[in-house]
Design an enzyme around this catalytic site. Sequence first.
Site, mmCIF file in Angstrom:
data_model
loop_
_atom_site.group_PDB
_atom_site.id
_atom_site.type_symbol
_atom_site.label_atom_id
_atom_site.label_comp_id
_atom_site.label_asym_id
_atom_site.label_seq_id
_atom_site.Cartn_x
_atom_site.Cartn_y
_atom_site.Cartn_z
ATOM 1 C CE LYS A 131 -2.126 -1.001 3.890
ATOM 2 N NZ LYS A 131 -1.486 -2.284 4.277
ATOM 3 N NE ARG A 182 -4.452 -1.408 9.816
ATOM 4 C CZ ARG A 182 -3.353 -0.812 9.365
ATOM 5 N NH1 ARG A 182 -3.421 0.173 8.509
ATOM 6 N NH2 ARG A 182 -2.168 -1.194 9.778
ATOM 7 N NE ARG A 224 7.662 -2.738 6.592
ATOM 8 C CZ ARG A 224 6.352 -2.519 6.556
ATOM 9 N NH1 ARG A 224 5.797 -1.984 5.484
ATOM 10 N NH2 ARG A 224 5.587 -2.856 7.562
ATOM 11 N NE ARG A 251 6.459 -0.484 10.315
ATOM 12 C CZ ARG A 251 5.315 -0.440 9.651
ATOM 13 N NH1 ARG A 251 5.269 0.112 8.451
ATOM 14 N NH2 ARG A 251 4.222 -0.951 10.163
ATOM 15 N NE ARG A 281 2.162 -4.664 11.473
ATOM 16 C CZ ARG A 281 3.236 -4.590 10.681
ATOM 17 N NH1 ARG A 281 4.371 -5.156 11.036
ATOM 18 N NH2 ARG A 281 3.172 -3.937 9.558
#
Length: 188
Positions: A13, A88, A127, A133, A144
């Site tokens: 996204k 969400r 990532r 992160r 998640r």
Amino acid sequence: MNIILFGPPGSGKGTQAKRLVAERGWVQLSTGDMLRAAKAAGTELGQRVAAIIDAGELVSDEIVIELIRERLPEAEAAGGAIFDGFPRTVAQAEALDALLGERDSQVDAVVELKVIDEELIQRLVKRAEEEGRPDDTEEVIRNRLKVYYDQTAPLIPYFDEQGKLKAVDGMGSMDEVAASIAAALDKK
Ligand code: C5P
Ligand code: MG
């Protein structure tokens, strides 16, 4: 134009939102980026949401709706918004419809990026190595994904009933996915 880029964590996204910004001049409204910025700046909001983000849980509807509301005039002035990671929950989607309705505007299209779980986990682990992160650890990634399937995926029939849902194969290269999104958006 108001476009929602929809899909699970790691579906691309943010990457595709940035491309649409570059190509079409629209504004990316990423509630995840806004929350991370607040956390990094140590604002009162940031301190309130830090533990929630780190656990991969969802911040309250009220907080994220307010973050979006504040940014709508800027997006409108640019001629379009790309909602990335928002809404969400069904309550967030209803609030967005209401906020845009008050401004004589609406969500024009919802692009759903479809990517299988195995690929999502691989991308997010990669990532984590690149960006560090804190919510990209394997344990939080799994949570998640669970939160996505429990709380966010129910939006798919919501958007479908509105006739706005455009499913796109998100498994290809960034260029291939960008081309599929452009085709979905520009198809009349
Ligand atoms: O969209 P992104 O994956 O960057 O969001 C990162 C985190 O921000 C989510 O895992 C969640 O903790 C929080 N978030 C939220 N509500 C939203 C968007 C993001 O709680 N609408
Ligand atoms: Mg993102």
